[in-house]
Design a protein around this motif. Structure first.
Motif, PDB file in Angstrom:
ATOM      1  N   LEU A  49       0.862  -1.187   0.000  1.00 33.24           N
ATOM      2  CA  LEU A  49       0.000   0.000   0.000  1.00 33.24           C
ATOM      3  C   LEU A  49       0.895   1.231   0.000  1.00 33.24           C
ATOM      4  N   ALA A  50       0.780   2.028  -1.077  1.00 33.10           N
ATOM      5  CA  ALA A  50       1.623   3.218  -1.204  1.00 33.10           C
ATOM      6  C   ALA A  50       0.804   4.345  -1.814  1.00 33.10           C
ATOM      7  N   PRO A  51       1.135   5.585  -1.468  1.00 33.91           N
ATOM      8  CA  PRO A  51       0.416   6.724  -2.048  1.00 33.91           C
ATOM      9  C   PRO A  51       0.594   6.769  -3.559  1.00 33.91           C
ATOM     10  N   PRO A  52      -0.424   7.238  -4.282  1.00 38.36           N
ATOM     11  CA  PRO A  52      -1.696   7.728  -3.755  1.00 38.36           C
ATOM     12  C   PRO A  52      -2.640   6.590  -3.365  1.00 38.36           C
ATOM     13  N   VAL A  53      -3.241   6.729  -2.189  1.00 38.82           N
ATOM     14  CA  VAL A  53      -4.146   5.700  -1.682  1.00 38.82           C
ATOM     15  C   VAL A  53      -5.554   6.006  -2.175  1.00 38.82           C
ATOM     16  N   PRO A  54      -6.243   5.046  -2.785  1.00 37.67           N
ATOM     17  CA  PRO A  54      -7.616   5.292  -3.239  1.00 37.67           C
ATOM     18  C   PRO A  54      -8.553   5.439  -2.048  1.00 37.67           C
ATOM     19  N   PRO A  55      -9.761   5.966  -2.278  1.00 41.37           N
ATOM     20  CA  PRO A  55     -10.726   6.112  -1.172  1.00 41.37           C
ATOM     21  C   PRO A  55     -10.919   4.811  -0.410  1.00 41.37           C
ATOM     22  N   SER A  56     -10.875   4.913   0.913  1.00 43.86           N
ATOM     23  CA  SER A  56     -10.981   3.740   1.773  1.00 43.86           C
ATOM     24  C   SER A  56     -11.529   4.186   3.118  1.00 43.86           C
ATOM     25  N   ALA A  57     -11.634   3.232   4.045  1.00 43.77           N
ATOM     26  CA  ALA A  57     -12.132   3.571   5.379  1.00 43.77           C
ATOM     27  C   ALA A  57     -11.193   4.545   6.084  1.00 43.77           C
ATOM     28  N   ALA A  58      -9.897   4.349   5.912  1.00 41.80           N
ATOM     29  CA  ALA A  58      -8.920   5.232   6.563  1.00 41.80           C
ATOM     30  C   ALA A  58      -8.868   6.600   5.892  1.00 41.80           C
TER      31      ALA A  58
END
Length: 306
Positions: A49-58
């Motif tokens: 998991l690396a930026p850019p992170v897609p929309p998620s709970a966090a």
């Protein structure tokens, strides 16, 4: 209150609340960055998991390529978008309106000559965007002044360039009202010029001023977007050379759109989420304007009675 006005006020009030209290609701600090980390996915496989992170709970709205939370950026940048647009529009209508009122009162009142003086129309043939761009471009890229100071400077330029567009319509309306019987009667009874402007011209134009104010907000927001397309962001633009990137110092919404427009085919949420907020704000004020026009038309329309 009609439906257009109710809808517009609901949207704009929510935006103003976001501008006032946005940082209090922000899920992260502005300096927070999503970290790169490995994890085991649902299939039991190692994943990254690396930026850019897609929309998620966090990160409900995802992150930008640097790992900054987009929702946090929107909430912190809202005050620059909303309050600067409100301030610019108010100053334009206040200054331009006063000038227009007095030009209308002192101008020649013949109906056939209700036309704004040529010197107030000298800029009409040049797009306002170009004038503002030429003035602020040189000081907007990697500025030495603070972001707030740069926003104030840009706001002052918006006001000065936009005043002539307000003077003409107000002068025309003031010329029309000045020739009405109640104004002529007041003048014949010895009322002074300032009293006539204050007690007769302004009260009969206050609804027009309110509609003009809302329309000027829309125009100002539109200019924010036009400048952002050419990497001129409100509050200043941080430009890097390797790689070439443009970043908004204030996270003003149009600036977020301008900074993300090159990623439209890759990380769409980085562009479309700020764009949705920006368009929603403009649409909200648009419905306020149309709602006010409908309200005043219904209030002052005359009906025949049998």
């Amino acid at each position: 209150m009609n439906k257009s006005l109710a809808f517009g006020l609901t949207v704009t009030v929510l935006m103003v609340v976001a501008a006032l209290f946005g940082p209090s609701f922000a899920p992260y600090d502005p300096e927070h960055r999503a970290e790169i980390h490995f994890f085991i996915n649902e299939k039991g496989e190692a994943d990254l998991l690396a930026p850019p992170v897609p929309p998620s709970a966090a990160y409900p709205f995802g992150t930008d390529p640097n790992g900054a939370d987009i929702l946090t950026k929107l909430l912190y940048g809202a005050k620059f978008t909303v309050f600067l647009a409100l301030g610019v529009a108010f100053a334009r209508v206040l200054i331009g309106g006063l000038i227009g009122l007095f030009l209308g009162y002192y101008g020649n009142g013949a109906p056939s000559r209700k036309k704004a003086p040529a010197y107030w129309s000298v800029l009409n043939g040049i797009p306002v965007f170009l004038i503002i761009w030429f003035i602020v471009f040189g000081i907007s890229i990697n500025p030495t002044l603070s972001a707030t100071t740069m926003a104030v400077v840009a706001g002052a330029v918006f006001v000065l360039v936009g005043i002539p567009a307000v003077v003409g319509p107000v002068r025309d309306k003031a010329l029309e009202v000045k020739e009405r019987q109640f104004v002529l009667a007041s003048r014949s009874l010895g009322a002074g010029r300032w009293r006539i402007v204050r007690s007769h011209l302004f009260p009969h134009l206050k609804e027009s001023f309110l509609v003009l104010f809302v329309n000027e907000i829309i125009m100002t927001l539109t200019l924010f977007g036009q400048l952002a397309i050419f990497q001129v962001f409100i509050g200043g633009t941080i430009m890097t050379v390797d790689p070439v990137e443009y970043v908004s110092r204030t996270n003003e919404w149009a600036g977020l759109i301008g900074a993300a427009r090159n990623g439209i085919y890759v990380y769409q949420w980085i562009l479309f989420i700020p764009l949705a907020a920006y368009v929603s704000l403009i649409v909200g004020f648009y419905f306020v304007s149309k709602g006010l026009e409908t309200l005043y038309k219904e209030r002052y329309s005359k009906f025949s009675h049998i």
